[in-house]
Write a protein that holds these residues in place. Structure first.
Motif, PDB file in Angstrom:
ATOM      1  N   ALA A   1       0.818  -1.293  -0.010  1.00  0.00           N
ATOM      2  CA  ALA A   1      -0.352   0.250   0.213  1.00  0.00           C
ATOM      3  C   ALA A   1       0.856   1.568  -0.099  1.00  0.00           C
ATOM      4  O   ALA A   1       0.310   2.334  -0.595  1.00  0.00           O
ATOM      5  N   ALA A   2       1.945   1.396   0.922  1.00  0.00           N
ATOM      6  CA  ALA A   2       2.636   2.362   0.781  1.00  0.00           C
ATOM      7  C   ALA A   2       3.766   2.977  -0.728  1.00  0.00           C
ATOM      8  O   ALA A   2       4.111   3.775  -0.386  1.00  0.00           O
ATOM      9  N   SER A   3       3.793   1.462  -0.690  1.00  0.00           N
ATOM     10  CA  SER A   3       4.639   1.926  -2.393  1.00  0.00           C
ATOM     11  C   SER A   3       3.990   2.372  -3.388  1.00  0.00           C
ATOM     12  O   SER A   3       3.434   2.740  -4.445  1.00  0.00           O
ATOM     13  N   VAL A   4       2.256   1.831  -3.321  1.00  0.00           N
ATOM     14  CA  VAL A   4       0.936   2.886  -4.369  1.00  0.00           C
ATOM     15  C   VAL A   4       1.575   3.747  -4.012  1.00  0.00           C
ATOM     16  O   VAL A   4       1.371   4.912  -4.676  1.00  0.00           O
ATOM     17  N   ALA A   5       1.163   4.799  -2.860  1.00  0.00           N
ATOM     18  CA  ALA A   5       1.389   5.822  -2.147  1.00  0.00           C
ATOM     19  C   ALA A   5       2.381   6.969  -2.850  1.00  0.00           C
ATOM     20  O   ALA A   5       2.309   7.642  -3.429  1.00  0.00           O
ATOM     21  N   LEU A   6       3.717   5.714  -2.966  1.00  0.00           N
ATOM     22  CA  LEU A   6       4.417   6.617  -3.061  1.00  0.00           C
ATOM     23  C   LEU A   6       4.412   6.803  -4.975  1.00  0.00           C
ATOM     24  O   LEU A   6       4.929   7.303  -5.353  1.00  0.00           O
ATOM     25  N   PHE A   7       4.412   5.426  -4.991  1.00  0.00           N
ATOM     26  CA  PHE A   7       4.387   5.995  -6.637  1.00  0.00           C
ATOM     27  C   PHE A   7       3.636   7.133  -7.022  1.00  0.00           C
ATOM     28  O   PHE A   7       3.972   7.265  -8.778  1.00  0.00           O
ATOM     29  N   LEU A   8       2.482   7.015  -6.722  1.00  0.00           N
ATOM     30  CA  LEU A   8       1.449   8.540  -7.106  1.00  0.00           C
ATOM     31  C   LEU A   8       2.177   9.273  -6.884  1.00  0.00           C
ATOM     32  O   LEU A   8       2.267  10.292  -7.589  1.00  0.00           O
ATOM     33  N   ALA A   9       2.484   9.730  -5.190  1.00  0.00           N
ATOM     34  CA  ALA A   9       3.157  10.654  -4.651  1.00  0.00           C
ATOM     35  C   ALA A   9       3.988  11.124  -6.024  1.00  0.00           C
ATOM     36  O   ALA A   9       4.891  12.847  -6.341  1.00  0.00           O
ATOM     37  N   VAL A  10       5.275  10.284  -6.435  1.00  0.00           N
ATOM     38  CA  VAL A  10       6.175  10.538  -7.455  1.00  0.00           C
ATOM     39  C   VAL A  10       5.876  11.477  -9.037  1.00  0.00           C
ATOM     40  O   VAL A  10       6.509  11.489  -9.449  1.00  0.00           O
ATOM     41  N   PHE A  11       4.694  10.415  -8.642  1.00  0.00           N
ATOM     42  CA  PHE A  11       3.837  11.186 -11.044  1.00  0.00           C
ATOM     43  C   PHE A  11       4.395  12.395 -11.584  1.00  0.00           C
ATOM     44  O   PHE A  11       4.616  12.403 -12.291  1.00  0.00           O
ATOM     45  N   PRO A  12       4.081  12.894 -10.397  1.00  0.00           N
ATOM     46  CA  PRO A  12       4.611  14.281 -11.124  1.00  0.00           C
ATOM     47  C   PRO A  12       5.700  15.007 -11.481  1.00  0.00           C
ATOM     48  O   PRO A  12       6.398  15.806 -12.218  1.00  0.00           O
ATOM     49  N   ALA A  13       6.588  14.381 -11.123  1.00  0.00           N
ATOM     50  CA  ALA A  13       8.252  14.485 -10.770  1.00  0.00           C
ATOM     51  C   ALA A  13       8.597  13.770 -12.845  1.00  0.00           C
ATOM     52  O   ALA A  13       8.763  14.518 -13.341  1.00  0.00           O
ATOM     53  N   ASN A  14       7.094  12.818 -12.086  1.00  0.00           N
ATOM     54  CA  ASN A  14       7.790  11.793 -14.168  1.00  0.00           C
ATOM     55  C   ASN A  14       7.107  13.207 -15.583  1.00  0.00           C
ATOM     56  O   ASN A  14       7.097  13.080 -16.490  1.00  0.00           O
ATOM     57  N   LEU A  15       6.491  13.553 -14.706  1.00  0.00           N
ATOM     58  CA  LEU A  15       5.446  14.521 -15.794  1.00  0.00           C
ATOM     59  C   LEU A  15       6.451  15.212 -16.015  1.00  0.00           C
ATOM     60  O   LEU A  15       6.305  16.299 -16.835  1.00  0.00           O
ATOM     61  N   GLN A  16       6.809  16.190 -14.912  1.00  0.00           N
ATOM     62  CA  GLN A  16       8.031  16.991 -15.299  1.00  0.00           C
ATOM     63  C   GLN A  16       9.013  16.737 -16.231  1.00  0.00           C
ATOM     64  O   GLN A  16       9.315  17.010 -17.046  1.00  0.00           O
ATOM     65  N   MET A  17       9.670  15.356 -16.050  1.00  0.00           N
ATOM     66  CA  MET A  17      10.731  14.784 -17.079  1.00  0.00           C
ATOM     67  C   MET A  17       9.953  14.968 -18.164  1.00  0.00           C
ATOM     68  O   MET A  17      10.475  15.281 -19.570  1.00  0.00           O
ATOM     69  N   ALA A  18       9.688  14.533 -18.703  1.00  0.00           N
ATOM     70  CA  ALA A  18       7.986  14.163 -20.055  1.00  0.00           C
ATOM     71  C   ALA A  18       8.243  15.481 -20.384  1.00  0.00           C
ATOM     72  O   ALA A  18       8.734  15.986 -21.600  1.00  0.00           O
ATOM     73  N   TRP A  19       8.086  16.744 -19.822  1.00  0.00           N
ATOM     74  CA  TRP A  19       7.731  18.031 -20.176  1.00  0.00           C
ATOM     75  C   TRP A  19       8.943  18.966 -20.390  1.00  0.00           C
ATOM     76  O   TRP A  19       9.296  19.481 -21.209  1.00  0.00           O
ATOM     77  N   ASP A  20       9.814  18.594 -19.875  1.00  0.00           N
ATOM     78  CA  ASP A  20      11.188  19.073 -19.893  1.00  0.00           C
ATOM     79  C   ASP A  20      11.578  18.385 -20.618  1.00  0.00           C
ATOM     80  O   ASP A  20      12.827  19.317 -21.741  1.00  0.00           O
ATOM     81  N   SER A  21      11.681  17.429 -21.324  1.00  0.00           N
ATOM     82  CA  SER A  21      12.235  16.678 -22.891  1.00  0.00           C
ATOM     83  C   SER A  21      11.285  17.103 -23.679  1.00  0.00           C
ATOM     84  O   SER A  21      12.162  16.479 -24.787  1.00  0.00           O
ATOM     85  N   ARG A  22      10.212  17.964 -24.134  1.00  0.00           N
ATOM     86  CA  ARG A  22       9.757  17.966 -25.327  1.00  0.00           C
ATOM     87  C   ARG A  22      10.514  18.762 -26.433  1.00  0.00           C
ATOM     88  O   ARG A  22      10.374  18.111 -27.296  1.00  0.00           O
ATOM     89  N   HIS A  23      11.643  19.461 -26.089  1.00  0.00           N
ATOM     90  CA  HIS A  23      12.430  19.667 -27.034  1.00  0.00           C
ATOM     91  C   HIS A  23      13.722  18.623 -27.189  1.00  0.00           C
ATOM     92  O   HIS A  23      14.668  19.121 -27.879  1.00  0.00           O
ATOM     93  N   ALA A  24      13.735  18.363 -26.380  1.00  0.00           N
ATOM     94  CA  ALA A  24      15.565  17.073 -26.020  1.00  0.00           C
ATOM     95  C   ALA A  24      15.465  16.369 -27.699  1.00  0.00           C
ATOM     96  O   ALA A  24      14.359  16.103 -28.384  1.00  0.00           O
ATOM     97  N   SER A  25      16.268  15.660 -27.450  1.00  0.00           N
ATOM     98  CA  SER A  25      16.502  14.488 -28.882  1.00  0.00           C
ATOM     99  C   SER A  25      15.071  13.494 -29.128  1.00  0.00           C
ATOM    100  O   SER A  25      14.383  13.427 -27.699  1.00  0.00           O
TER     101      SER A  25
END
Length: 127
Positions: A70-94
């Motif tokens: 259950a804690a892993s689910v909460a953690l994976f949901l909590a860090v999802f915004p960082a994954n979104l940020q990574m995707a956004w930041d890579s929009r002009h990358a290779s």
């Protein structure tokens, strides 16, 4: 080894490894902390590293495995915004970097499903 045991071990190793990397090489993690969050990125990097190590320990210990799932689910949901940020930041990358960054997003759903599986199926008394 049963499917639930493999899933639990996979999550344990993944989270322990990621947790260690937050301290060994924090800069890549700092770079994906959403800038809208208050305070220094390094604090979030270290806090999420500690959380990953704690959850890995919970998954490894028979008495806390279900709670660890259950804690892993909460953690994976909590860090999802960082994954979104990574995707956004890579929009002009290779193209490769964009594919990796965007490809991580649905994988987070797989990790959530695995955490739910451990929380549901891994009764502490049965191991």
């Amino acid at each position: 080894m049963s499917h639930p045991a493999r899933t639990r071990r996979f999550l344990t190793v993944l989270l322990a490894g990621a947790g260690v990397m937050h301290f060994a090489k924090p800069a890549p993690f700092d770079s994906i902390v959403p800038p809208a969050l208050p305070g220094a990125a390094r604090g979030y990097t270290y806090a999420s590293g500690v959380a990953e190590l704690v959850v890995a320990g919970m998954l490894a210990a028979p008495s806390t495995r279900r709670l660890g799932g259950a804690a892993s689910v909460a953690l994976f949901l909590a860090v999802f915004p960082a994954n979104l940020q990574m995707a956004w930041d890579s929009r002009h990358a290779s193209a490769l970097r964009r594919a990796i960054s965007v490809g991580r997003l649905p994988l987070q759903g797989v990790l959530v499903a695995q955490g739910l599986s451990v929380a549901r199926d891994d009764a502490p008394a049965s191991r």
